[in-house]
Every structure is written in structure tokens, then in C-alpha cells.
Write an enzyme that holds these catalytic residues in place. Structure first.
Site, short mmCIF file in Angstrom:
data_model
loop_
_atom_site.label_atom_id
_atom_site.label_comp_id
_atom_site.label_asym_id
_atom_site.label_seq_id
_atom_site.Cartn_x
_atom_site.Cartn_y
_atom_site.Cartn_z
CB SER A 189 -2.39 -4.81 -2.50
OG SER A 189 -2.51 -5.48 -1.85
CE1 TYR A 204 2.34 -5.50 0.17
CE2 TYR A 204 0.43 -5.16 1.00
CZ TYR A 204 1.15 -5.52 -0.15
OH TYR A 204 0.67 -6.34 -0.86
#
Length: 216
Positions: A189, A204
Site C-alpha cells: 500500500s 492495516y
């Protein structure tokens, strides 16, 4: 004055080092945007394994690999969606073979997950798998304090983003090592690179940051 001057110089050096580090990180990513000759991925092997291939980045990667003539093992949790992407690939690239493996990666490290991973190992056994794309990821629950979501939701996120990546790699890598060739792509990410900390997305952020540091 001498002490103040030394202190100022120390701060200036630290500032310059920080700016240089940030500039290097930015430039290293801009280099990736420069035009390059496409790599013939078939030199790694005839097959690729893609997790999460039914939508988004995973679907785009699967379609592009098929366009390049790579056979595909498609790994996901929804049998109907897996069949849809398999049918799409077969209709647009008739020479490309596909296999679908139904695995709910949120069940990794549970008895049901162990059985699913056994099916994955069986599916890749004997195949010339040269590329693994660890794309599957889970971003929900989003923007919550730890106590605002059931703990199982956080555990599922960790299983998908961290444990599953390791387990799938462990299923595929032995064949690559035996053949002496292969490529592994972990889809992380951008938030883990651009933002040192990510409030309300801590789990996350941390689980996806693992992708950047886990070198197979």
C-alpha cells in the site's frame, strides 16, 4: 558563539540528511515510471499464481499476464467470481490455461484454512510456476479505534494481509527454488511509504508494511 555555531551546524547536517533521504525515496519511485522494455515473464515459467484476481489490481494483473501468454492459477474465495474471470481470460486468450482454487485467506491458520492451502499446494504441484502475485488484501474495518470493531475483524485483516501472504509464498516458492528461477510480487500500500503513521488504520498500515520488508 562557538557553542551556538556547532549546535546550528549539527541541526543543519541533520536537516540535510533528512532532505536527502526523502529525495532519494521520491526519486527511487519516479525511476519506476521511466519507459522500459517489457520483461518477457515467460522466461520465469509458464504459469503464474495470482491471489485476489476477481477485481481491482488483481484482476488487471491477471488479465495482463494472460495477454502475455502466461497460464494462471487464480486464487480467491468466491467460486462464481473466479469462474467469471477464468471465462473472461479463456474468451480473450484462448491459448491460455487457467486453474481456479477456492481459498478464503481470512481462514489461514485455522483448520479450514489449512485444508484450503493443501488444495493450493496440490494445484501448483508439477506446474512450472514462475510468477507469484500476492495481491489479496483486506482493508475493512476502516478508520476505527481498536475497541470499536470486533477483535475477530482485526484478526481476519491480519490473516489476509500478513499470514496469507507468507503461507501462499511457502506453497509456491519450493518449486521456484528447485527450478532456480521465479519472481514474487507483493502488492502493498502506498500509505505505508508516504505516511509514517496512519491514525485509525494502524493494523492495516502495519500488516501492509510487512509486504515491503518481507523478502522471499
Amino acid at each position: 558563539m562557538g557553542g551556538n555555531g556547532a549546535w546550528f551546524m549539527s541541526l543543519a547536517v541533520l536537516g540535510a540528511l533528512h532532505v536527502a533521504a526523502v529525495a532519494f525515496r521520491v526519486l527511487s519511485r519516479l525511476v519506476l515510471l521511466l519507459p522500459r522494455r517489457p520483461t518477457d515473464l515467460r522466461r520465469y515459467g509458464a504459469w503464474a499464481v495470482v491471489t485476489g484476481p476477481t477485481s481491482g489490481i488483481g484482476q488487471s494483473v491477471a488479465l495482463e499476464l494472460a495477454r502475455r501468454g502466461i497460464n494462471l492459477v487464480l486464487v480467491g474465495r468466491d467460486p462464481a467470481k473466479l469462474q467469471d474471470i477464468s471465462d473472461t481470460i479463456s474468451s480473450t486468450n484462448p491459448a491460455v490455461q487457467t486453474k481456479t482454487v477456492v481459498v478464503d485467506l481470512a481462514l489461514v491458520a485455522t483448520p479450514k484454512g489449512d485444508e484450503a492451502l493443501r488444495l493450493l499446494r496440490q494445484a501448483v504441484a508439477g506446474l512450472d510456476v514462475g510468477v507469484l502475485v500476492n495481491n489479496a488484501g483486506l482493508a475493512k474495518p476502516c478508520a476505527l479505534f481498536l475497541h470499536e470493531a470486533d477483535v475477530e475483524a482485526w484478526v481476519r485483516m491480519i490473516r489476509v494481509n500478513l499470514w496469507a501472504l507468507t503461507e501462499v509464498a511457502a506453497a509456491v516458492l519450493p518449486g521456484m527454488v528447485e527450478r532456480g528461477r521465479g519472481a514474487v510480487v507483493n502488492i502493498g500500500s502506498g500509505t505505508t511509504q508516504a505516511i509514517p503513521s496512519f491514525p485509525l488504520y494502524t493494523i492495516y498500515h502495519a500488516s501492509k508494511r510487512y509486504h515491503a520488508f518481507y523478502v522471499f
